[in-house]
Write a protein that holds these residues in place. Structure first.
Motif, mmCIF file in Angstrom:
data_model
loop_
_atom_site.group_PDB
_atom_site.id
_atom_site.type_symbol
_atom_site.label_atom_id
_atom_site.label_comp_id
_atom_site.label_asym_id
_atom_site.label_seq_id
_atom_site.Cartn_x
_atom_site.Cartn_y
_atom_site.Cartn_z
ATOM 1 N N ALA A 78 0.794 -1.144 0.024
ATOM 2 C CA ALA A 78 -0.051 0.081 -0.210
ATOM 3 C C ALA A 78 1.127 1.227 -0.075
ATOM 4 N N SER A 147 -6.066 4.525 -6.917
ATOM 5 C CA SER A 147 -5.216 3.728 -5.929
ATOM 6 C C SER A 147 -4.852 4.593 -4.887
ATOM 7 N N GLY A 241 -8.472 -6.500 -1.906
ATOM 8 C CA GLY A 241 -8.152 -5.091 -1.642
ATOM 9 C C GLY A 241 -9.161 -4.190 -1.482
ATOM 10 N N GLU A 242 -8.969 -2.772 -1.671
ATOM 11 C CA GLU A 242 -10.219 -1.829 -1.404
ATOM 12 C C GLU A 242 -10.940 -1.702 -2.667
ATOM 13 N N VAL A 243 -10.245 -1.923 -3.841
ATOM 14 C CA VAL A 243 -10.925 -1.841 -5.025
ATOM 15 C C VAL A 243 -11.828 -2.978 -5.334
ATOM 16 N N GLN A 244 -11.828 -4.189 -4.896
ATOM 17 C CA GLN A 244 -12.607 -5.317 -4.958
ATOM 18 C C GLN A 244 -14.072 -5.256 -4.334
ATOM 19 N N GLY A 245 -14.194 -4.133 -3.484
ATOM 20 C CA GLY A 245 -15.513 -4.001 -2.842
ATOM 21 C C GLY A 245 -15.898 -5.106 -2.089
ATOM 22 N N ASP A 247 -16.294 -5.391 0.927
ATOM 23 C CA ASP A 247 -17.270 -4.740 2.365
ATOM 24 C C ASP A 247 -18.525 -5.485 2.005
ATOM 25 N N SER A 272 -6.538 -5.731 2.304
ATOM 26 C CA SER A 272 -7.675 -5.487 2.906
ATOM 27 C C SER A 272 -8.091 -6.568 3.842
ATOM 28 N N ARG A 275 -8.373 -6.582 7.915
ATOM 29 C CA ARG A 275 -9.305 -5.805 8.232
ATOM 30 C C ARG A 275 -10.659 -6.376 8.026
ATOM 31 N N LEU A 276 -10.950 -7.054 6.877
ATOM 32 C CA LEU A 276 -12.312 -7.745 6.535
ATOM 33 C C LEU A 276 -12.132 -8.961 7.598
ATOM 34 N N ALA A 314 -15.322 -2.431 -6.788
ATOM 35 C CA ALA A 314 -16.186 -1.356 -6.130
ATOM 36 C C ALA A 314 -16.755 -0.716 -7.160
#
Length: 423
Positions: A78, A147, A241-245, A247, A272, A275-276, A314
């Motif tokens: 990151a 990113s 990662g974050e861009v995979q959405g 959440d 991510s 965190r997930l 995402a």
């Protein structure tokens, strides 16, 4: 024809980083010689692979493929500085130490990501005098902005402007610009109106067909039953990662608790994941399992042992213009797909009739799609899988895309003197 390949990533790196190897092998199959200029393998976690030591330059032989590796700083985390170091050191090393790998080739195929690959590309093709096929994989500078690699303020604006100038110059000097998603063509032309539309071709990426084949065949080899399973496993495999959405996937999992026969499996790793995992534990999502990273060679068996595959991105405008490489993999594997994404990727799943698509961020809709697909059973899964496999063979196979690349370059590669004089 003697084809040079310029790509920061190459075998044995997995996922989208495996594409240069896929094309290299297919070019060989179609009767051409191949020389590759690449870096030392460290994707996707930024750690140098076992058995490798970073050197200024080293050569390998992968079957009939000549591979030259040049130094880089391994990184795929990151950290903005880490990524910049990774991209820039490869670009500088490939420019300074990689000329012999692309000397005397008739044409070059370049994996156009990251944007810094433009430096060795322009150097070794002498600003396009050697024909090259610029295969666009990401929008730049959009991917830098999305990113978070480009900071806000004047420094970020300057970095974006420089990246944009590099992109426009490499596009202008390219013999052919290949786009892996259809809408990328319109974006490129809107940003670069002076570019000849005839030189932009749709060249969708295939998967590694030596590894991924119909899951039904593998299921038979593994003697897995096609009877109604006790549990229906919905698997997401890839970067976390974050861009995979993802959440939204956990939100959907919370809604799925009452459907005790449905399990969510996440295979892979990324920034991510921790965190997930903490979130899933805090919310007591017993129906979610994080399986971690597995070797790419084991992914086909993971696919065969699960029932439904998930593709997720995402909901950002930039991602609407990308087609995740795993879609081609799943189509080739002949499995049902739930697409939690928009744009070109969603359009591809719909065109192939390989599954259903849900609007990104819609946890309720994702829950309903999973339940419907799970309750559809084996007959529905097999129907979607068969349609997806047929679509892959007709439109996305390595033979068809590599053939398009060769055809688009062959006329120019045989007349390099005239091309050189026109640049």
């Amino acid at each position: 024809m003697r084809i040079g390949i310029l790509a920061q990533w190459f075998d044995p790196e997995p996922g989208p980083a495996s594409l240069p190897g896929v094309y290299a092998r297919e070019f060989i199959t179609q009767g051409h010689s191949v020389s590759v200029l690449t870096g030392f393998p460290n994707y996707p976690d930024g750690r140098l692979y076992d058995g490798y030591r970073v050197r200024r330059r080293t050569r390998e032989q992968h079957g009939a493929i000549d591979v030259t590796r040049v130094a880089l700083i391994p990184n795929h985390g990151a950290s903005v500085l880490g990524r910049v170091a990774n991209y820039s050191t490869f670009a500088l090393s490939a420019t300074a130490s990689g000329r012999s790998a692309l000397r005397d080739v008739d044409a070059v195929w370049v994996y156009n990501s990251p944007v810094t690959v433009g430096l060795p590309l322009l150097s070794h093709t002498r600003n396009g005098r050697t024909p090259y096929f610029l295969h666009v994989q990401d929008l730049w500078p959009d991917s830098l902005i999305d990113s978070g690699m480009i900071p806000a303020g004047w420094l970020g604006d300057l970095a974006a402007a420089v990246a944009n100038r590099i992109v426009r110059f490499t596009e202008r000097k390219a013999t052919i610009v290949g786009v892996s998603s259809r809408s990328l063509r319109d974006i490129i032309l809107s940003r670069h109106p002076a570019l000849d539309p005839a030189k932009i071709v749709y060249a969708p990426n295939p998967t590694d067909e030596s590894l991924f084949r119909p899951a039904a065949d593998l299921r038979r080899e593994l003697q897995l039953s096609d009877e109604s399973p006790e549990f229906v496993d919905v698997m997401y495999a890839g970067a976390i990662g974050e861009v995979q959405g993802l959440d939204t996937l956990l939100e959907a999992a919370a809604l799925l608790k009452k459907h005790s026969q449905i399990r969510i499996l996440l295979v892979g790793d990324g920034i991510s994941r921790e965190r997930l995992e903490r979130q899933a534990a805090a919310e007591r999502l017993w129906n979610v399992r994080f399986l971690g990273r597995v070797p790419q060679r084991d992914i086909p068996e993971c696919i065969a042992r699960s029932h439904i595959q998930l593709v997720s991105l995402a909901d950002t405008p930039f991602l609407h213009y990308t087609t995740p490489s795993k879609i081609a993999t799943l189509l080739a594997s002949g499995v049902p797909i739930i697409g939690h994404l928009a744009g070109d990727g969603a359009r591809l799943i719909r065109e192939a009739e390989a599954g259903v698509v849900v609007t990104p961020g819609d946890a309720s809709g994702l829950c309903e799609a999973i339940v419907r697909m799970a309750q559809g059973g084996t007959r529905l899964w097999q129907r979607h899988g068969a349609l997806g496999r047929a679509y892959y063979e007709a439109h996305l196979s390595a033979a068809s895309t590599a053939g398009e690349i060769i055809r688009s370059l062959s006329g120019t590669a045989t007349n390099r003197v005239r091309i050189g004089g026109s640049n």
